[in-house]
Scaffold this active site. Sequence first.
Site, PDB file in Angstrom:
ATOM      1  N   TYR A 140      11.141   9.648  12.595  1.00  0.00           N
ATOM      2  CA  TYR A 140      10.695   8.751  11.629  1.00  0.00           C
ATOM      3  C   TYR A 140      12.421   7.809  11.846  1.00  0.00           C
ATOM      4  CZ  TYR A 140       7.188  11.061   8.796  1.00  0.00           C
ATOM      5  OH  TYR A 140       6.600  12.059   9.058  1.00  0.00           O
ATOM      6  N   LYS A 190       7.103  21.891  18.355  1.00  0.00           N
ATOM      7  CA  LYS A 190       5.252  22.104  19.167  1.00  0.00           C
ATOM      8  C   LYS A 190       6.325  22.214  20.498  1.00  0.00           C
ATOM      9  CE  LYS A 190       1.790  20.803  19.986  1.00  0.00           C
ATOM     10  NZ  LYS A 190      -0.059  21.450  19.825  1.00  0.00           N
ATOM     11  N   ASP A 250       3.370  18.583   2.492  1.00  0.00           N
ATOM     12  CA  ASP A 250       2.517  18.207   1.458  1.00  0.00           C
ATOM     13  C   ASP A 250       1.353  19.478   1.503  1.00  0.00           C
ATOM     14  OD1 ASP A 250       4.055  16.471   0.438  1.00  0.00           O
ATOM     15  OD2 ASP A 250       2.008  14.760   0.956  1.00  0.00           O
TER      16      ASP A 250
END
Length: 354
Positions: A140, A190, A250
């Site tokens: 981000y 990952k 979330d």
Amino acid sequence: MKKIIVIPGDGIGKEVTASAVEVLKKIDAKFNLGLEFEERDAGGTAYDKFGEPLPAETLDACKAADAVLFGAVGGKQWDNLPVDKRPEKALFGLRKGLGLYGNLRPVKVYDALIDGSPLKPELVSGSDLLIVRELVGGIYFGPRREAEIVDGVERAYDTEIYSVPEIERIVKLGFDSARKRRKKLTSVDKANVLASSRLWRRVVNDMAKNYPDVEVNHLYVDNAAMQLAVNPKQFDVIVTGNMFGDILSDEASVIGGSIGLMPSASIGELTSFYEPIHGSAPDIAGKNIANPMGTILSAAMLLRYSLNAENAAQAIEAAVDKTLADGYRTADIYQDGFKKIGTKEATEIICARL
Ligand code: NAD
């Protein structure tokens, strides 16, 4: 004295922070914590008074405080302001100004509310986990490019970059949080595909040597997303990067069934910041029907993480548990056969159980 800056903000933020302060005052009287409260403005309310969603004075007061308790900001009447005047800008300013690098999101399934979960009761019963998300780095915030033309073809890219100190800082928060809980840490990455994840995993393994009492395992993010839905009980603390944490927190928040109940903490370099995960809910503001429990549980996190007052934090959490177990429900979690209460009654009932 321990100074707590209270920022009610807009909409139900005012009602739910008032409830949490009442609970904190009661717990202070019991545990002698020496709490001192000062209120400051932010969001649309601050814009109306000062022409700024985050007055410099509010940020300065937060920087000098022991902790910040925040309600929520936003509302339709401010939606058409220029971007830098909108209420949400206050949150970005506070995150940046306080150097909030780690977000903590506990997810607890209350047996009393288990029917509200979209997952099967036998799957989620007893789930109690904490997601520790890196908040100021990763993809981000990495270098990006939009509308780049290469050989006549438009493309765009974002970059995931993590340095060792950045990883160490958030992973330490993960390990320290696990030590305060059931001593199990799951690191999510990952690493089968991403170089940044391989570095992440190496740092976790190196740091694990300093935490022999904490059990560590690693999951790839795709598997972690699946495991949260099929077996959330296996998790204690999950530590992960910014984007994976955004998505997983979330996903995890729906396991419990109600956003009115969910607290959060953002750990800062200067001061840490505590807020419910919900917004300002203009549709129910001022009606004494908002559920204050998410903010009250955020206040419990404040005691745990900023003031190291574990017993006081647990007393608040137990009082919320007991209120639900005794059959009291605010409108958002109400079902036939239970006792319906408003914001103020919920606060009184929780205070009476402290
Ligand atoms: P919201 O979380 O405010 O509300 C979503 C729904 O949940 C609404 O129906 C609301 O009534 C209900 N709800 C939320 N909290 C509740 C509580 N404590 N008790 C009972 N019911 C509750 O999200 P939204 O409607 O998308 O956004 C409303 C405003 O809040 C917008 O201006 C948005 O930008 C802002 N917002 C602020 C924050 C924040 O300050 N951190 C976070 C999210 C949204």
